[in-house]
Design a protein around this motif. Structure first.
Motif, PDB file in Angstrom:
ATOM      1  N   MET A   1       0.857  -1.184   0.000  1.00 47.04           N
ATOM      2  CA  MET A   1       0.000   0.000   0.000  1.00 47.04           C
ATOM      3  C   MET A   1       0.895   1.237   0.000  1.00 47.04           C
ATOM      4  SD  MET A   1      -2.774   1.360   2.834  1.00 47.04           S
ATOM      5  CE  MET A   1      -4.198   0.478   2.293  1.00 47.04           C
ATOM      6  N   ALA A   2       0.537   2.195  -0.807  1.00 48.73           N
ATOM      7  CA  ALA A   2       1.288   3.451  -0.864  1.00 48.73           C
ATOM      8  C   ALA A   2       1.082   4.248   0.420  1.00 48.73           C
ATOM      9  CB  ALA A   2       0.838   4.277  -2.063  1.00 48.73           C
ATOM     10  N   VAL A   3       2.106   4.977   0.810  1.00 46.61           N
ATOM     11  CA  VAL A   3       2.039   5.783   2.031  1.00 46.61           C
ATOM     12  C   VAL A   3       0.879   6.769   1.948  1.00 46.61           C
ATOM     13  CG1 VAL A   3       3.251   7.489   3.433  1.00 46.61           C
ATOM     14  CG2 VAL A   3       4.489   5.525   2.530  1.00 46.61           C
ATOM     15  N   SER A   4       0.688   7.382   0.794  1.00 52.49           N
ATOM     16  CA  SER A   4      -0.388   8.375   0.664  1.00 52.49           C
ATOM     17  C   SER A   4      -1.757   7.757   0.903  1.00 52.49           C
ATOM     18  CB  SER A   4      -0.345   9.029  -0.717  1.00 52.49           C
ATOM     19  OG  SER A   4      -0.535   8.063  -1.737  1.00 52.49           O
ATOM     20  N   LYS A   5      -1.973   6.539   0.432  1.00 48.41           N
ATOM     21  CA  LYS A   5      -3.266   5.876   0.654  1.00 48.41           C
ATOM     22  C   LYS A   5      -3.453   5.521   2.125  1.00 48.41           C
ATOM     23  CE  LYS A   5      -3.958   4.171  -3.953  1.00 48.41           C
ATOM     24  NZ  LYS A   5      -4.752   3.241  -4.708  1.00 48.41           N
ATOM     25  N   LEU A   6      -2.377   5.081   2.766  1.00 45.87           N
ATOM     26  CA  LEU A   6      -2.436   4.769   4.191  1.00 45.87           C
ATOM     27  C   LEU A   6      -2.781   6.010   5.003  1.00 45.87           C
ATOM     28  CD1 LEU A   6      -2.000   2.897   6.629  1.00 45.87           C
ATOM     29  CD2 LEU A   6       0.417   3.503   6.517  1.00 45.87           C
ATOM     30  N   VAL A   7      -2.092   7.120   4.712  1.00 51.62           N
ATOM     31  CA  VAL A   7      -2.338   8.368   5.434  1.00 51.62           C
ATOM     32  C   VAL A   7      -3.768   8.841   5.212  1.00 51.62           C
ATOM     33  CG1 VAL A   7      -1.719  10.815   5.560  1.00 51.62           C
ATOM     34  CG2 VAL A   7       0.074   9.075   5.466  1.00 51.62           C
ATOM     35  N   ALA A  43       8.589   9.981   6.959  1.00 48.55           N
ATOM     36  CA  ALA A  43      10.047   9.891   6.962  1.00 48.55           C
ATOM     37  C   ALA A  43      10.473   8.461   7.222  1.00 48.55           C
ATOM     38  CB  ALA A  43      10.632  10.805   8.037  1.00 48.55           C
ATOM     39  N   SER A  44      11.674   8.154   6.819  1.00 45.79           N
ATOM     40  CA  SER A  44      12.260   6.846   7.058  1.00 45.79           C
ATOM     41  C   SER A  44      13.042   6.874   8.360  1.00 45.79           C
ATOM     42  CB  SER A  44      13.196   6.493   5.902  1.00 45.79           C
ATOM     43  OG  SER A  44      13.953   5.348   6.222  1.00 45.79           O
TER      44      SER A  44
END
Length: 64
Positions: A1-7, A43-44
């Protein structure tokens, strides 16, 4: 899942919970239908262990 979708998912679900819990205290007129800002920061951790990350987040200031 892309970070943007998770957020976006986290923002959507949390918005529903907050609006439900604080019905009458959230003024939709000043929010223009949006609860959260459309932006976010990700961020990582560069391979840090979960224990190090947990200790770091627990040491952050909390709103009073």
């Amino acid at each position: 899942m892309a970070v943007s979708k998770l957020v976006n998912s986290l923002k959507g679900v949390s918005s529903l919970y907050v609006r439900k819990e604080f019905t009458g205290r959230v003024n939709p007129a000043i929010m223009h239908g949006h609860f959260w800002s459309p932006s976010y920061f990700a961020a990582s951790c560069g391979g840090a262990s979960l224990a190090v990350i947990k200790a770091y987040t627990e040491q952050q200031r909390r709103p009073t």
